[in-house]
Scaffold this motif. Sequence first.
Motif, mmCIF file in Angstrom:
data_model
loop_
_atom_site.group_PDB
_atom_site.id
_atom_site.type_symbol
_atom_site.label_atom_id
_atom_site.label_comp_id
_atom_site.label_asym_id
_atom_site.label_seq_id
_atom_site.Cartn_x
_atom_site.Cartn_y
_atom_site.Cartn_z
ATOM 1 N N ASP A 93 50.354 -0.201 -16.923
ATOM 2 C CA ASP A 93 49.274 -1.083 -16.487
ATOM 3 C C ASP A 93 48.272 -1.213 -17.638
ATOM 4 O OD1 ASP A 93 47.209 -2.455 -15.330
ATOM 5 O OD2 ASP A 93 47.196 -1.292 -13.468
ATOM 6 N N PRO A 94 48.151 -2.407 -18.253
ATOM 7 C CA PRO A 94 47.263 -2.567 -19.415
ATOM 8 C C PRO A 94 45.802 -2.315 -19.125
ATOM 9 C CG PRO A 94 48.797 -4.417 -19.228
ATOM 10 C CD PRO A 94 48.896 -3.639 -17.958
ATOM 11 N N THR A 95 45.395 -2.356 -17.854
ATOM 12 C CA THR A 95 43.980 -2.133 -17.536
ATOM 13 C C THR A 95 43.633 -0.654 -17.435
ATOM 14 O OG1 THR A 95 44.373 -2.264 -15.148
ATOM 15 C CG2 THR A 95 43.874 -4.327 -16.287
ATOM 16 N N GLU A 96 44.638 0.208 -17.500
ATOM 17 C CA GLU A 96 44.406 1.655 -17.396
ATOM 18 C C GLU A 96 44.477 2.289 -18.778
ATOM 19 O OE1 GLU A 96 47.111 3.276 -14.614
ATOM 20 O OE2 GLU A 96 46.337 2.122 -12.893
ATOM 21 N N ARG A 97 43.432 3.007 -19.162
ATOM 22 C CA ARG A 97 43.350 3.601 -20.496
ATOM 23 C C ARG A 97 44.502 4.579 -20.783
ATOM 24 N NH1 ARG A 97 39.164 3.894 -24.249
ATOM 25 N NH2 ARG A 97 39.906 5.034 -26.077
ATOM 26 N N PRO A 98 44.870 5.469 -19.875
ATOM 27 C CA PRO A 98 45.988 6.381 -20.169
ATOM 28 C C PRO A 98 47.294 5.637 -20.465
ATOM 29 C CG PRO A 98 44.723 7.178 -18.298
ATOM 30 C CD PRO A 98 44.218 5.806 -18.586
ATOM 31 N N SER A 99 47.536 4.527 -19.742
ATOM 32 C CA SER A 99 48.749 3.759 -19.987
ATOM 33 C C SER A 99 48.766 3.177 -21.392
ATOM 34 C CB SER A 99 48.884 2.629 -18.960
ATOM 35 O OG SER A 99 49.074 3.145 -17.666
ATOM 36 N N LEU A 100 47.615 2.672 -21.834
ATOM 37 C CA LEU A 100 47.526 2.109 -23.178
ATOM 38 C C LEU A 100 47.704 3.186 -24.238
ATOM 39 C CD1 LEU A 100 44.585 -0.475 -22.865
ATOM 40 C CD2 LEU A 100 47.010 -0.968 -23.134
ATOM 41 N N GLU A 101 47.096 4.327 -24.020
ATOM 42 C CA GLU A 101 47.199 5.404 -25.016
ATOM 43 C C GLU A 101 48.640 5.905 -25.150
ATOM 44 O OE1 GLU A 101 44.372 8.186 -23.586
ATOM 45 O OE2 GLU A 101 42.682 7.297 -24.694
ATOM 46 N N SER A 102 49.395 5.828 -24.066
ATOM 47 C CA SER A 102 50.790 6.288 -24.113
ATOM 48 C C SER A 102 51.681 5.337 -24.901
ATOM 49 C CB SER A 102 51.339 6.434 -22.693
ATOM 50 O OG SER A 102 51.441 5.165 -22.064
ATOM 51 N N LEU A 103 51.165 4.123 -25.209
ATOM 52 C CA LEU A 103 51.982 3.132 -25.913
ATOM 53 C C LEU A 103 51.902 3.269 -27.429
ATOM 54 C CD1 LEU A 103 51.113 -0.022 -23.756
ATOM 55 C CD2 LEU A 103 53.224 1.303 -23.710
ATOM 56 N N ASP A 104 51.014 4.160 -27.926
ATOM 57 C CA ASP A 104 50.837 4.316 -29.374
ATOM 58 C C ASP A 104 50.505 2.962 -30.018
ATOM 59 O OD1 ASP A 104 50.693 5.424 -31.894
ATOM 60 O OD2 ASP A 104 52.868 5.399 -32.223
ATOM 61 N N VAL A 105 49.412 2.314 -29.553
ATOM 62 C CA VAL A 105 49.063 0.963 -29.997
ATOM 63 C C VAL A 105 48.803 0.897 -31.497
ATOM 64 C CG1 VAL A 105 48.164 0.250 -27.759
ATOM 65 C CG2 VAL A 105 46.639 1.369 -29.414
ATOM 66 N N GLY A 106 48.443 2.010 -32.117
ATOM 67 C CA GLY A 106 48.157 1.999 -33.548
ATOM 68 C C GLY A 106 49.375 1.743 -34.411
ATOM 69 N N SER A 107 50.578 1.831 -33.834
ATOM 70 C CA SER A 107 51.797 1.609 -34.616
ATOM 71 C C SER A 107 52.201 0.136 -34.659
ATOM 72 C CB SER A 107 52.946 2.433 -34.029
ATOM 73 O OG SER A 107 53.254 1.998 -32.710
ATOM 74 N N TYR A 108 51.417 -0.734 -34.025
ATOM 75 C CA TYR A 108 51.742 -2.171 -33.986
ATOM 76 C C TYR A 108 50.800 -2.955 -34.887
ATOM 77 C CZ TYR A 108 54.468 -0.892 -29.868
ATOM 78 O OH TYR A 108 55.365 -0.305 -29.019
#
Length: 625
Positions: free
Chosen positions: A442-457
């Motif tokens: 769920d993109p609106t949930e901070r834990p979900s976003l952090e689990s995606l490793d957004v810094g690698s994109y």
Amino acid sequence: MRRATRWDRVRYWFDRTMSKGTPALIGWLGLASAGLVIVVATTAVIVAPDDSAHNGDWPGMVWRSLLRTLDPGTMGDDTGTAPFLGLMLVATVGGIFIVSSLIGVITTGLEGKIAELRKGRSRIVEHGHTVLLGWSEQVFTVVAELVEANQSKRKSCVAILANRDKVEMEDAIRERVGDLGRTRIVCRTGDPLKVADVELVSPGTARSIVIVTPESEDADTRVIKVLLALGSRAWGHRRPHVVAAVHDSANLPAARIAGGENAHVIDADDVAIRLIVQSHRQSGLSQVCTDLLDFAGHEFYMRREPELDGTTFGEALSAYELGIPSGLRRADGTVLLNPPMDTVIRADDQIIVLAEDDLMIRLRSAPAPPVHESAIATASPRPPAPERTLMLGWNHRAPKIIELLDQFLAPGSELTVAAPREDPTGVLRRCDALKVDFVRADPTERPSLESLDVGSYQHIIVLSEEGLDHEHADARTLVTLLHLRDMEDALGDPFAIVSEINDDANREIAQVTKADDFVVSEKLISLMLTQLSENRYLYDVFVDLLDPAGSEIYLKPACDYLVPGEEANFATLIEAARRRGEVALGYRLTSRFHEPPSYGIVLNPDKRAPLTLAADDRVIVLAED
């Protein structure tokens, strides 16, 4: 059965006459009033000849009788014999009943006519006006743009037909649009699907017709029905061009068949998808397109320049004092954006010029500005490299977005889709250059976003949630963008964010998130419809801009054109782009990236003004790749 008598026929004729409404009542009461005056005057001449002679005989008695029917107080000054006074009393009493009734009927008729006019059911008499069929939020954008486009005209008119109250529509436009300048807005109440109602806005004498996309689930179906209704009308020797938009690409063929050759139907979905993909590759493109489509900024105009007959397109780039040549329109209708620099301009060609206004396009009469050779940079082409993209959310546009990304991105690129639903990627076509993965989150949930490793994109695309109203969907998008901004600040700006916004009013709110670009497809479609209503031939220009096979708008690193920090001018930038086979339209300053309203975009600047660009600034060019 009893046979109808003469009296029955007379009474039936009288009933039919009275049923015709106010005009018939006025006629009968007027006739009764005239009859009363004539009878009283004639009788007075017969029964009171002395009094009649004293008052001007028969013509004088007619006048006095008329005055008494209109004003009962006039009788107070009468003197004479008893028969004469009795007749004047008859005229006065008759006037109280008959003439007063006539005045009452006239008053009621006028009130009814005013009420009818307020309902907006009268036919307008205009020529060369723009007709809008339907009502939605799109109306305010289109009207505002038409008002801006008509600033240089002495007078202009926009006629709107919709199933709404006339006064409500006028009040809403005054409130949302504000100053209308020299443009008159005429609203009429009616159903655009009914040919008889469409006639209220005089479509046969209109310059163009814009079909407004309704805010309903069957919006495309209604647009197609309106196109069919217009097609069934007998137009005669002249027919205005019609512009409309459908939001489902599957409905485009049917809409174009319904509209015929005089209608230009835009595929709104396709436009939005291409803008999202292009903006993903080069942030800021959406704002550039908005500026090009917005009449308040710079637009494309077409005009013949006999003085440039025989010159090449490359030479024409330095021939204008105001305006930037961007392409050619041949006599057969072929549009060439950014043609080869050695293309020869013919006498019957129209030059496509980017300018602030058509009145501000001017050929050069003085020597051209100097070109600073020392400031021109020479950069070798960079080979495309694999990229990693994260797509947050899913809607009906996602499959086509992925398909286009597969065409644009270098082989070995990766795309991860993250959405709060079951894996939808199984129905996708096989990708050649792109590897697609799915993660449920769920993109609106901070834990979900952090689990995606957004810094690698390197790139993040935030899609609007489907199945929600625009406000709710935009609210979820804003929450996602706020999380991403906070994470980006902590990571040191490792990625670019492109977000899809439904309501343009939410874009200003979303600026606090500092996303790199926002695609507001509804506003862009409204702007494009308005541009086409003013010049139907711009349709081919926009199609070419969005077609990957031709020249498109790119925002390229400024260091490829000018030496960073070296002072030059825009004429030098035009020359640097010309040597690369491109047309420079302007630039974007990174230092003003998040400052409304221009967001750092500068189009068609003064060619002589000093210009110094930094290495991270962008040059806006028309190029093939």
